[in-house]
Design an enzyme around this catalytic site. Sequence first.
Site, PDB file in Angstrom:
ATOM      1  N   GLU A 139     -25.621  23.178  -2.894  1.00 52.41           N
ATOM      2  CA  GLU A 139     -26.196  22.545  -4.080  1.00 52.41           C
ATOM      3  C   GLU A 139     -26.535  23.561  -5.158  1.00 52.41           C
ATOM      4  OE1 GLU A 139     -26.019  19.606  -4.862  1.00 52.41           O
ATOM      5  OE2 GLU A 139     -25.454  18.756  -2.934  1.00 52.41           O
ATOM      6  N   TYR A 164     -32.949  17.614  -9.564  1.00 53.88           N
ATOM      7  CA  TYR A 164     -31.674  17.237  -8.959  1.00 53.88           C
ATOM      8  C   TYR A 164     -31.522  17.821  -7.554  1.00 53.88           C
ATOM      9  CZ  TYR A 164     -27.043  17.567  -7.237  1.00 53.88           C
ATOM     10  OH  TYR A 164     -25.999  17.514  -6.372  1.00 53.88           O
ATOM     11  N   ASP A 173     -27.441  14.036 -11.479  1.00 57.26           N
ATOM     12  CA  ASP A 173     -26.794  15.129 -12.204  1.00 57.26           C
ATOM     13  C   ASP A 173     -25.984  14.548 -13.367  1.00 57.26           C
ATOM     14  OD1 ASP A 173     -24.742  13.872 -10.960  1.00 57.26           O
ATOM     15  OD2 ASP A 173     -23.745  15.689 -10.274  1.00 57.26           O
TER      16      ASP A 173
END
Length: 370
Positions: A40, A123, A141
């Site tokens: 991520e 996020y 996102d």
Amino acid sequence: MIANDNKRYFSTELLSWYHKERRDLPWRRSRDPYHIWVSEIMLQQTRVDTVIPYFNRFVDRFPSLRQLAEAPEEDVLKHWEGLGYYSRARNLQSAVREVVERYDGRVPSIKSEVSGLKGVGPYTAGAILSIAYNQPEPAVDGNVMRVLSRYFCLEDDIARPSTRVAMEGLAQELIPEGEAADFNQALMELGAMVCTPKSPSCPECPVMKLCKGRLEGRERELPVKTKAKKARPVYRFAALIEGTGLNAGKLLVRQRPDTGLLARMWELPHIEVPDAASWDSLSSGRLSLEEALAEDGVRIQATEQIIGDAQHIFTHLVWNIRVLAAIATEEAYLMDRTAYRWVGPEDFESYVWPNVFRKLLTEYYIRNIK
DNA sequence: AATTCGGGGTT
DNA sequence: AACCCAGAATT
């Protein structure tokens, strides 16, 4: 108010589409929250295809959270070289060390604790909690905002933080019971593969039938996003400094400060000049370089010979760099100056600096020294 | 709310 | 050349 039937249709169809079409990505083969986390961070503002080889190298070199925590920062940055946004790497390692100390090496599964980690914003916190722990948290996102803007025909400016917050509320409502991990990834997958920015492939879309943006023929106008300012040009002179005596055959590089742009990366020593006109005056560039380096205790003689011009483009800046040839006038003045270092061609690859510098350096070396 | 962080692919 | 990308931190 959006009809509940419309939402349920969206979630159901999207999820079953994802079960059929999901890409086989390296981080989807792991259930290790640490691996999810690494992926991520790498995926922030970076395309999947770009990240894949970096992710594989990274988890190969740092297979566990503890191994990353114990690694030298230089080693971590080396594995990040070329990915950009280098503070991501430093923040990640810093956060990993915090996890070792405060959470016994286990990635926390409590929202406030995950959000408190360096480099983990709204996020990424949602992504970790939902993908690694299947918690019903939204992970909004750019993909998600685009998909939701189109499907629900929302005209809010997605550049505004308040819009992201509203989208998070909507995205959370859409998560089917017990399906947070797959559903959140499905949303992003749709944005990446079908509901693309410029020309969405609506005929392939699993939720086209009830997509309000599409039904109104406005899918190409959405999402609404205010334009960013364009990059500001700056002009610089760099010195390509050949060593003499003991340092003959080597070139001088300099480490950037601990914070700010390209923090702690190595570069050719250089200065900024006010405008394009100053950039044309080689004599003033030469003098400014000599003076600036003298302030650091580095005595050089610059010339007005242009080795080459280089351009390095950032989101907000465009560096125009004119490289002048120079030689060092003393041999051993760098003993106590760790910010400067003599390097030979065997060292060029070991330093992370803008590629434009590395290229110039290598070419110059081949032409004039080797 | 605006700016600062990279680098690369798409259009 | 503009836009965008599985954004976050700082001011």
